[in-house]
Design an enzyme around this catalytic site. Structure first.
Site, PDB file in Angstrom:
ATOM      1  N   HIS A 133       0.837  -1.209   0.000  1.00  0.00           N
ATOM      2  CA  HIS A 133       0.000   0.000   0.000  1.00  0.00           C
ATOM      3  C   HIS A 133       0.870   1.257   0.000  1.00  0.00           C
ATOM      4  CE1 HIS A 133      -3.446  -2.644   0.547  1.00  0.00           C
ATOM      5  NE2 HIS A 133      -2.734  -3.280   1.463  1.00  0.00           N
TER       6      HIS A 133
ATOM      7  N   GLU B 142      -2.439   0.496   7.750  1.00  0.00           N
ATOM      8  CA  GLU B 142      -1.605  -0.603   7.289  1.00  0.00           C
ATOM      9  C   GLU B 142      -0.372  -0.101   6.540  1.00  0.00           C
ATOM     10  OE1 GLU B 142      -1.731  -4.598   4.463  1.00  0.00           O
ATOM     11  OE2 GLU B 142      -3.507  -3.317   4.618  1.00  0.00           O
TER      12      GLU B 142
ATOM     13  N   HIS C 258       2.643  -6.968   4.828  1.00  0.00           N
ATOM     14  CA  HIS C 258       1.279  -6.473   4.994  1.00  0.00           C
ATOM     15  C   HIS C 258       0.781  -6.724   6.413  1.00  0.00           C
ATOM     16  CE1 HIS C 258       0.208  -5.737   0.682  1.00  0.00           C
ATOM     17  NE2 HIS C 258       1.267  -6.526   0.517  1.00  0.00           N
TER      18      HIS C 258
ATOM     19  N   GLU D 294       1.503 -11.648   5.932  1.00  0.00           N
ATOM     20  CA  GLU D 294       0.465 -10.964   6.712  1.00  0.00           C
ATOM     21  C   GLU D 294       0.824 -11.134   8.186  1.00  0.00           C
ATOM     22  OE1 GLU D 294      -1.892  -9.145   5.574  1.00  0.00           O
ATOM     23  OE2 GLU D 294      -2.630  -9.883   3.640  1.00  0.00           O
TER      24      GLU D 294
END
Length: 469
Positions: free
Chosen positions: A300, A316, A369, A434
């Site tokens: 992101h 995030e 992430h 993640e």
């Protein structure tokens, strides 16, 4: 932002309904449950019609202030229009005691809802939220580089506001060097903070960080790859003067990070050195990844924040970048050539990220992430894709996943095949990590912690080293 936080904080200290009563204000003890401290501030706020108390006449100083109460007190302090009326929030009716202040505050941009349609007037205000409310309400813009709390870093929700209210003499945190940003704000805390923001004579003495306390929570590192020595600076940046120099191998125990600068104690004072020249002892030596090209992708960025934690506001994109930069230091210290898809808050397309790895013939691509899902979801997981280098990708994912579970003590959600563009398009061993769930309040608190981010970077690093062995 700062005015919003201040308004929220003030409202929180109010009770369910605050109606000024002159007879109560003139009494020596305006409330039957007066606390042992803060009498001058309480009496001043009562006299000025800002603090009234609960419908039962009590102050309830130990209760956590609500968003509705906070905005009411802020509204009174700023003399906003509190006439009860319709708001844009579905959970705030016209008859709600705080509807006028909520409507005015949102119209002025001083406060925001939990969502675009809900305000959550009964929700509790954290200490970080309190700082934001006060900063916005009183336009507290001045900050200092030496405001350091062991549980606050650049990625902590409200970090700038926490710095601002500390600089302004509104708070100095706790004796153990913490601010406890995710703790609820009690009514008494809110009253004291609001009083200090309103009345100059009530402000605290100038903040003085205690290096001895902060040292107890420091991260151990050593200076490396600085042939002529590493400059020690008085502030976090090259614009600050050099006040000393450290030779390679010198131990540095740093307790906070400002940008790419580590804060530590030097000659009894807080000073800063560049993180690019620090190596943690656990990084496995300068040559364990020599000759390897590794692309680290902070997911992101820019206009794409990724997931956002409702509990503390952590975005995030900020978490991803913080861990990616920490991982970069470790990989470079181990001899790897590290290419970052981004080192600042910028946006790149998914294809651009993968193409960076492909153009540089990378040996590995690691995309970092944080997850989101139901509030009960938690744990760490690592994805790989069979489109390119499938066996190597799966092995890299397994190696990183096992290190994360061991280091972070999170729930093992496993190694999974995923069709994410960045790992589907990258032609080398590629994984998408993640680390944890921003949608889980407890896990979001950990993700905002600098020490947890360091542990996450260390786990990914160790997993990468194990893979290349």
């Amino acid at each position: 932002m700062r005015k919003i936080m201040l308004m929220m904080l003030v409202v929180t200290m109010i009770a369910t309904s605050f109606t000024f009563n002159a007879e109560v204000a003139e009494a020596s003890s305006p409330f039957p449950d007066m606390p042992n401290s803060g009498h001058d501030t309480i009496n001043r706020l009562v006299k000025d019609g800002i603090l009234v108390g609960s419908p039962d006449g009590k102050l309830n100083p130990g209760q956590t202030v609500t968003r509705g109460e906070a905005i009411t007190m802020i509204g009174r302090a700023l003399k906003l229009d509190g006439t009860q009326r319709q708001t844009k929030f579905t959970d705030v009716s016209r008859s709600h005691y705080a509807s006028g202040y909520i409507a005015t505050g949102s119209e002025m941009g001083l406060i925001a809802g939990r969502t675009s349609t809900t305000f959550d007037p009964s929700g509790h205000v954290t200490r970080a939220e309190m700082a934001v409310f006060l900063q916005r309400a009183f336009n507290l813009t001045r900050t200092r580089t030496d405001v350091i709390y062991r549980d606050v870093n650049a990625n902590t929700f409200g970090s700038n506001a926490i710095n601002a209210i500390t600089t302004a003499g509104v708070s100095v945190g706790y004796p153990d060097g913490s601010f406890k940003p995710t703790n609820g704000t009690t009514r008494l805390e809110y009253i004291l903070f609001l009083g200090r923001a309103l009345y100059p004579e009530l402000k605290l003495p100038e903040y003085q960080p205690n290096p001895d306390v902060l040292e107890q929570f420091a991260t151990k590192a050593v200076v490396f790859n600085a042939p002529s020595g590493l400059n020690v600076r008085s502030g976090a940046g090259t614009q600050y003067p050099s006040i000393g120099r450290l030779a390679n191998g010198t131990e540095v125990n740093y307790y906070n990070v400002v940008g790419n600068w580590a804060a530590f104690t030097y000659n009894g004072e807080i000073a800063y050195v560049s993180l690019s020249y620090l190596r943690t002892p656990s990084t496995g030596g300068s040559g364990s990844l020599a000759g390897k090209t590794i692309v680290v992708d902070a997911g992101h960025g820019g206009h794409d924040p990724g997931a956002v934690a409702a509990s503390n506001g952590l975005r995030e994109k900020d978490f991803n970048l913080a861990v990616a930069l920490k991982l970069q230091r470790r990989l470079e210290a181990a001899g790897a050539r590290v290419i970052m898809t981004r080192t600042t808050d910028v946006f790149l397309t998914l294809t651009e990220r993968a193409n960076i790895a492909n153009r540089n013939n990378a040996d590995a691509f690691i995309s970092i992430h944080a997850n989101a899902g139901p509030s009960s979801a938690n744990g760490s997981e690592t994805f790989w894709n069979r489109n390119h280098a499938s066996a190597d990708s799966k092995r890299l994912a397994e190696s990183i996943q096992s290190e994360m579970i061991a280091k972070l003590n999170t729930r093992n959600r496993g190694v999974k095949e995923g069709n994410f563009t960045v790992i589907q398009t990258s032609r080398m061993a590629s994984v998408l990590v993640e680390v944890g769930f921003l949608s889980n309040a407890e896990e979001a608190r950990k993700l905002a912690s600098n020490s947890f981010q360091e542990d996450a970077a260390e786990a990914i690093f160790q997993g990468t080293v194990k893979y290349f062995r």
